[in-house]
Design a protein around this motif. Structure first.
Motif, PDB file in Angstrom:
ATOM      1  N   ALA B 140       0.838  -1.203   0.000  1.00  0.00           N
ATOM      2  CA  ALA B 140       0.000   0.000   0.000  1.00  0.00           C
ATOM      3  C   ALA B 140       0.874   1.255   0.000  1.00  0.00           C
ATOM      4  O   ALA B 140       0.633   2.195  -0.756  1.00  0.00           O
ATOM      5  N   ARG B 141       1.917   1.251   0.819  1.00  0.00           N
ATOM      6  CA  ARG B 141       2.752   2.446   0.910  1.00  0.00           C
ATOM      7  C   ARG B 141       3.456   2.735  -0.410  1.00  0.00           C
ATOM      8  O   ARG B 141       3.515   3.868  -0.862  1.00  0.00           O
ATOM      9  N   ASP B 142       3.978   1.673  -1.016  1.00  0.00           N
ATOM     10  CA  ASP B 142       4.782   1.879  -2.217  1.00  0.00           C
ATOM     11  C   ASP B 142       3.996   1.645  -3.500  1.00  0.00           C
ATOM     12  O   ASP B 142       4.528   1.799  -4.598  1.00  0.00           O
ATOM     13  N   GLY B 143       2.741   1.225  -3.361  1.00  0.00           N
ATOM     14  CA  GLY B 143       1.854   1.158  -4.509  1.00  0.00           C
ATOM     15  C   GLY B 143       2.198   0.109  -5.554  1.00  0.00           C
ATOM     16  O   GLY B 143       1.840   0.251  -6.715  1.00  0.00           O
ATOM     17  N   PHE B 144       2.885  -0.967  -5.163  1.00  0.00           N
ATOM     18  CA  PHE B 144       3.268  -1.950  -6.179  1.00  0.00           C
ATOM     19  C   PHE B 144       2.334  -3.148  -6.229  1.00  0.00           C
ATOM     20  O   PHE B 144       2.439  -3.990  -7.110  1.00  0.00           O
ATOM     21  N   ALA B 145       1.429  -3.264  -5.258  1.00  0.00           N
ATOM     22  CA  ALA B 145       0.483  -4.389  -5.271  1.00  0.00           C
ATOM     23  C   ALA B 145      -0.729  -3.965  -4.448  1.00  0.00           C
ATOM     24  O   ALA B 145      -0.729  -2.874  -3.870  1.00  0.00           O
ATOM     25  N   VAL B 146      -1.729  -4.831  -4.384  1.00  0.00           N
ATOM     26  CA  VAL B 146      -2.895  -4.472  -3.562  1.00  0.00           C
ATOM     27  C   VAL B 146      -2.499  -4.489  -2.090  1.00  0.00           C
ATOM     28  O   VAL B 146      -1.531  -5.130  -1.684  1.00  0.00           O
ATOM     29  N   GLU B 147      -3.284  -3.804  -1.314  1.00  0.00           N
ATOM     30  CA  GLU B 147      -3.058  -3.691   0.114  1.00  0.00           C
ATOM     31  C   GLU B 147      -3.255  -5.042   0.808  1.00  0.00           C
ATOM     32  O   GLU B 147      -4.190  -5.775   0.464  1.00  0.00           O
ATOM     33  N   TRP B 148      -2.418  -5.346   1.785  1.00  0.00           N
ATOM     34  CA  TRP B 148      -2.672  -6.524   2.617  1.00  0.00           C
ATOM     35  C   TRP B 148      -3.966  -6.307   3.412  1.00  0.00           C
ATOM     36  O   TRP B 148      -4.173  -5.214   3.942  1.00  0.00           O
ATOM     37  N   PRO B 149      -4.816  -7.333   3.516  1.00  0.00           N
ATOM     38  CA  PRO B 149      -6.058  -7.149   4.274  1.00  0.00           C
ATOM     39  C   PRO B 149      -5.862  -7.354   5.776  1.00  0.00           C
ATOM     40  O   PRO B 149      -6.816  -7.262   6.539  1.00  0.00           O
ATOM     41  N   ILE B 150      -4.641  -7.695   6.185  1.00  0.00           N
ATOM     42  CA  ILE B 150      -4.391  -7.879   7.622  1.00  0.00           C
ATOM     43  C   ILE B 150      -3.208  -7.011   8.041  1.00  0.00           C
ATOM     44  O   ILE B 150      -2.381  -6.621   7.213  1.00  0.00           O
ATOM     45  N   SER B 151      -3.155  -6.755   9.330  1.00  0.00           N
ATOM     46  CA  SER B 151      -2.035  -5.980   9.863  1.00  0.00           C
ATOM     47  C   SER B 151      -1.245  -6.884  10.810  1.00  0.00           C
ATOM     48  O   SER B 151      -1.645  -8.008  11.106  1.00  0.00           O
ATOM     49  N   TYR B 152      -0.140  -6.336  11.298  1.00  0.00           N
ATOM     50  CA  TYR B 152       0.678  -7.112  12.232  1.00  0.00           C
ATOM     51  C   TYR B 152      -0.137  -7.537  13.448  1.00  0.00           C
ATOM     52  O   TYR B 152      -0.011  -8.667  13.922  1.00  0.00           O
ATOM     53  N   ASN B 153      -0.993  -6.650  13.928  1.00  0.00           N
ATOM     54  CA  ASN B 153      -1.766  -6.980  15.131  1.00  0.00           C
ATOM     55  C   ASN B 153      -2.707  -8.161  14.919  1.00  0.00           C
ATOM     56  O   ASN B 153      -3.030  -8.879  15.856  1.00  0.00           O
ATOM     57  N   ASP B 154      -3.161  -8.346  13.696  1.00  0.00           N
ATOM     58  CA  ASP B 154      -4.039  -9.489  13.417  1.00  0.00           C
ATOM     59  C   ASP B 154      -3.295 -10.812  13.548  1.00  0.00           C
ATOM     60  O   ASP B 154      -3.848 -11.826  13.953  1.00  0.00           O
ATOM     61  N   ILE B 155      -2.035 -10.791  13.172  1.00  0.00           N
ATOM     62  CA  ILE B 155      -1.302 -12.053  13.098  1.00  0.00           C
ATOM     63  C   ILE B 155      -0.407 -12.279  14.320  1.00  0.00           C
ATOM     64  O   ILE B 155      -0.030 -13.426  14.621  1.00  0.00           O
TER      65      ILE B 155
END
Lengths: 173, 570
Positions: B140-155
Motif C-alpha cells: 500500500a505504501r509503495d503502490g506496487f500491489a494491492v493492500e494486505w487485508p491484515i495488519s501485524y496486530n491481526d497475526i
C-alpha cells in the motif's frame, strides 16, 4: 596397534553400507549392468600404487590400506563422464609406460621412491591436459582419505552429535 | 465421473480436507483435528514416518558410497530437478523425479518440490523471523500491489501461538522492524559475528546484526516433550530428517499431534486433480484425487477444504478446478489467479577474510547463523529501488591444508591441519515485487502422467532486482571494510527465479474481490469454504523466510473456519 584398529573399523564400515527401504528402489542403480569395468586389472593395480604413493603407510595406515582405491574406482565409474573415465584409464597406462621407460619395470613393481619420483614428474608437467587424470586422482585420493572413518574418527575427532556450539574459545594448540 | 453409491460417498466424506502435508498443511491438520473435525489429509507423495523413514539420518560421512555426490546417471535422468542444492546422496529420497510433474519454463525457473509426507518442512532452512507492520504496509505504501487485508496486530497472537508449539530460538532484540517472539534461548554467536555486530552498532543507527531466530529446540518445554521432541544436539544434518525432532517439521510435530486426536486420516499417494464445485450449493463439496498407485480417480467430500499444496502447485490445483461457474479456475472472478507471482532474490553473496581474533576459534557445530534485518526503505522510501533485503551472515576459522606434496609430506599436512584466518560470508534475501507479468498458467495441451495439465511458469528478474543487488554489494563491501575484513568478493550467481525456494503468490489476499483471490481469513472471496494458507496466499514477499508466516496464517484461518462452521456459515 592403531593400524589394526583401522582395518577393523574399515570392515565395519563396509557392513554399514547404505541400505534404502523399498520405496527408494527407483533411486538405486539396480538396472545398470556394467559390462566392463572402467579400469582394467592392470590399471587398477597401478591405481592402488598411486594411492599408496600419494598417501603412504607410516605409523598410521596409508590410503591404500584404507581402500581409497576402491572409493576412487566407484567415483570414476558412477560420477564421471565417459571421456573422463577414458582419460583416467589412459593416464594410468601412461604412468606405467613412463615407469618402464625410466626404471625398466612396471609402476607397481617400482620402489616407493621411484613411484614418488614419477608422480612428482607428472605433477610438474606444464601441459595441464596431460596431468588432468593425475589431478583428479590426487583430489579423489585426498577426499577418500580425509573422509575415511579412520581419519575422521582418529585424527579429526569427528562426532555426529557434538551437542554444543561455543562461538568463541581460545585456540588450544 | 465414476458412479458413487451413497455408502461409498459416505465413506469418502469428512468434515475437512487438507491438500498437502508440508509446513502449512501440517498446521491445518493439527488445528482442525484438535478442534474435533474429522480431517482427511491428502499428500501426493509417499509417507515419511518420523524417525523410521529417515534412512540417512544416522549415516557417517564415510558411509555414503559417493560421499554425498549423486551418480551421474541419476542426474542425467533428472536434469530438471537435479539442479537444486539439496540434491545429494543424503537427501535423494526426498527429491522428486523429473517425470513426476514436468512443467514448462516459459522463462528459466527452478521449482523445488517436496512431494512426500512432510513436504519441504523436512528440508527447509528453519529460519523463522516475524513480519512487522512495515512489511505488511509495503504494497500500500509503495503502490506496487494491492493492500494486505491484515495488519501485524491481526497475526501477532498467531505468531506467538505457533512459536510456542514449534519451538523457536532467538534473542529479544527489541527491533521495530523485526518483532520479538516467544523465544527459547538463542544459539551462541561466534567471535567474528559479534565483532561485526559491534562494528555495525558503532557505525550505523539503523542497522543491526542479530542472531537468527530459528525453529530449533534449545531448551525443551513440556509442550515439546509431549510431541516426543528433544533438544537440538547440533548434528547439523537437519535436511536428512532429525530423529530427535530437534527442529520443527510436520513429521516430528504437527502430524503426529493431529494423529493423536484420532481425527486424522492421512492418505499418501493422492495427487489432487481439482476441487469439486457444486453450482447449486454455491460451494466446494470435495476434491478429485488421482491415486498415484492405481491411477484411478477418486472423489472425497468435506464441508471445508484447506489448500496447502505448496505455492505454485496450489495455483495449479485452483486453475485446474473448472466449472461452468468458474471457467478460469476456482474462485477466479477477478482474473488474478496465477498472477503476481513473486519470490526472494538470493542471487547476491559476499565473502571475505578476517585476520583478527587469531587466538580465538569455535567449538562444535551450529545449525544457525546471524542475521541482518532489512534496513533499506523500512520507515520511508530512500533509495532508487523499491523495498529492500535482509541478509544472512556467518563465519568461522578456515582450516588450511597444504595439498602440494606427494607422499609423507602430503599425509602430514592432511592430518595436521592449521587454523587459517576467519572466513565470513553473507547472502542477500531481497524482496521481489509481485507483478502481473510474472505468472503461471496451465498449458492447454501438455499433461503429466496423471492426466493433469502441466504448469507454465513465466517469471523473470527486473531492474529493481538488479539495483538491489548492486546496493547490497556496495553496502556490505562498506560494512565489511569497516570491520577490517579483507579479500572481499562480491558475487552475483545470476540464478534463475525459484532457486530461493520461496516462490509465493498467485492466489493473493486482498481487501477487494475484484483484485484479489482471498479475503483476510484466507478464504476464497467467491467460494468461502475453501481456504488457501500456503505461500500462494502471499500478497507480497517482504524479506523474511516465509514459513513462520504460513504457519501463523494457517492456524488463524483454521480457527476462523471452525468458528464459522459452528455458526453454520460454511
Amino acid at each position: 596397534m592403531e593400524r589394526r584398529a583401522a582395518l577393523k573399523s574399515m570392515a565395519m564400515s563396509a557392513a554399514g553400507l547404505l541400505v534404502l527401504p523399498a520405496w527408494a528402489n527407483g533411486w538405486n542403480k539396480t538396472s545398470v549392468v556394467i559390462d566392463q569395468p572402467v579400469l582394467s586389472g592392470r590399471q587398477q593395480a597401478v591405481l592402488a600404487e598411486v594411492v599408496d604413493t600419494l598417501i603412504p603407510a607410516s605409523d598410521t595406515p596409508g590410503a591404500k590400506e584404507l581402500r581409497v582405491q576402491d572409493f576412487i574406482q566407484k567415483m570414476i565409474e558412477d560420477c564421471y563422464e565417459a571421456d573422463v573415465q577414458k582419460k583416467v584409464a589412459l593416464g594410468l597406462d601412461s604412468l606405467d609406460t613412463m615407469a618402464r621407460q625410466t626404471y625398466g619395470k612396471d609402476y607397481a613393481a617400482c620402489e616407493p621412491a621411484q613411484r614418488r619420483e614419477l608422480l612428482l614428474k607428472v605433477q610438474a608437467l606444464e601441459d595441464k591436459e596431460q596431468k588432468e587424470y593425475y589431478n583428479l586422482l590426487k583430489q579423489l585420493t585426498i577426499q577418500g582419505y580425509t573422509t575415511s572413518e579412520y581419519v575422521m574418527v582418529n585424527h579429526y575427532k569427528y562426532t555426529m552429535m557434538p551437542g554444543h556450539y561455543y562461538g568463541c574459545v581460545p585456540v588450544s594448540q | 465421473m465414476s458412479y458413487f453409491n451413497i455408502d461409498s460417498q459416505k465413506a469418502n466424506t469428512y468434515d475437512a480436507i487438507v491438500i498437502g502435508s508440508g509446513i502449512s498443511g501440517g498446521w491445518a491438520a493439527k488445528e482442525l483435528c484438535e478442534k474435533g473435525l474429522k480431517t482427511l489429509v491428502l499428500e501426493r507423495g509417499r509417507d515419511v514416518k518420523h524417525v523410521t523413514d529417515y534412512p540417512t539420518a544416522n549415516l557417517n560421512p564415510w558411509e555414503f558410497g559417493h560421499r554425498g555426490q549423486v551418480p551421474l546417471e541419476i542426474r542425467k535422468q533428472n536434469p530438471v530437478n537435479s539442479r537444486g542444492g539439496l540434491y545429494s546422496e543424503a537427501t535423494l529420497h526426498f527429491a522428486i523425479k523429473d517425470d513426476e510433474q514436468p512443467f514448462v519454463e516459459d522463462k528459466p525457473f527452478r521449482w523445488t518440490r517436496g512431494y512426500h509426507v512432510g513436504g519441504k518442512s523436512l528440508l527447509w532452512a528453519r529460519q523463522t523471523q516475524r513480519w512487522s507492520q512495515y512489511d505488511f504496509d509495503g504494497p500500500a505504501r509503495d503502490g506496487f500491489a494491492v493492500e494486505w487485508p491484515i495488519s501485524y496486530n491481526d497475526i501477532a497472537p498467531w505468531y506467538s501461538y505457533v512459536e510456542k508449539f514449534a519451538g523457536i530460538s532467538g534473542n529479544k532484540d527489541g527491533l521495530p522492524n523485526l518483532p520479538d517472539g516467544e523465544f527459547l534461548p538463542a544459539f551462541e554467536m561466534n567471535c567474528v559475528e559479534t565483532h561485526l555486530q559491534g562494528v555495525i552498532a558503532k557505525n550505523y543507527k539503523d542497522r543491526h546484526l542479530i542472531q537468527g531466530r530459528c525453529a530449533h529446540i534449545t531448551d525443551p518445554k513440556p509442550i515439546h516433550h509431549e510431541q516426543g521432541r528433544a533438544k537440538c544436539q547440533h548434528r547439523t544434518l537437519c535436511v536428512r530428517g532429525c530423529p530427535l525432532g530437534g527442529y520443527f517439521s510436520s513429521n516430528a510435530s504437527t502430524l503426529p499431534w493431529a494423529e493423536k486426536t484420532g481425527n486424522m486420516t492421512l492418505r499418501p499417494h493422492s495427487v489432487v486433480h481439482s476441487i469439486i464445485y457444486d453450482e447449486k450449493k454455491g460451494k466446494a463439496t470435495g476434491v478429485r484425487v488421482v491415486d498415484a498407485n492405481t491411477n484411478q480417480m477418486i472423489e472425497f467430500h468435506a464441508k471445508i477444504i484447506f489448500v496447502n499444496g505448496s505455492a505454485l502447485n496450489s495455483n495449479l490445483i485452483l486453475l485446474n478446478s473448472i466449472s461452468s461457474r468458474f471457467p478460469n479456475g476456482l474462485g477466479n472472478d477477478s482474473g488474478v489467479l496465477g498472477k503476481y507471482i513473486a519470490w526472494h532474490n538470493y542471487r547476491a553473496r559476499i565473502s571475505a577474510e578476517y585476520d583478527g581474533l587469531q587466538d580465538k576459534t569455535t567449538d562444535g557445530r551450529t545449525p544457525n547463523h546471524s542475521y541482518f534485518p532489512r534496513f533499506r526503505n523500512v520507515f520511508k522510501q530512500e533509495t532508487d529501488f523499491l523495498r529492500g533485503y535482509a541478509a544472512g551472515f556467518g563465519g568461522g576459522r578456515a582450516t588450511v591444508q597444504d595439498r602440494d606434496g606427494v607422499g609423507l609430506d602430503l599425509k602430514e599436512s592432511l592430518l595436521h591441519t592449521r587454523l587459517g584466518n576467519w572466513r565470513v560470508s553473507s547472502w542477500m534475501m531481497g524482496e521481489v515485487i509481485p507483478k502481473e507479468t510474472n505468472f503461471v498458467r496451465l498449458d492447454p495441451n501438455l499433461k503429466d502422467k496423471y492426466g493433469i495439465p502441466q504448469l507454465r511458469i513465466s517469471a523473470d528478474w527486473d531492474d529493481n532486482d538488479e539495483k538491489m543487488i548492486r546496493d547490497y554489494h556496495e553496502q556490505f563491501t562498506e560494512m565489511f571494510t569497516l570491520a577490517g575484513f579483507t579479500n572481499i568478493k562480491a558475487v552475483d550467481s545470476h540464478a534463475a527465479p525459484g532457486a530461493d525456494i520461496h516462490e509465493m503468490g498467485g492466489v493473493r489476499m486482498g481487501k477487494d474481490s475484484r483484485t484479489s483471490m482471498l479475503n483476510k481469513w484466507n478464504q476464497l472471496h467467491a467460494v468461502p469454504n475453501v481456504f488457501v494458507t500456503d505461500g500462494a496466499c502471499m500478497t507480497s514477499t517482504s524479506t523474511q523466510n516465509p514459513s513462520l508466516t504460513y504457519m501463523a496464517l494457517t492456524a488463524r484461518a483454521a480457527d476462523y473456519a471452525v468458528r464459522e462452521m459452528k455458526k453454520k456459515n460454511l
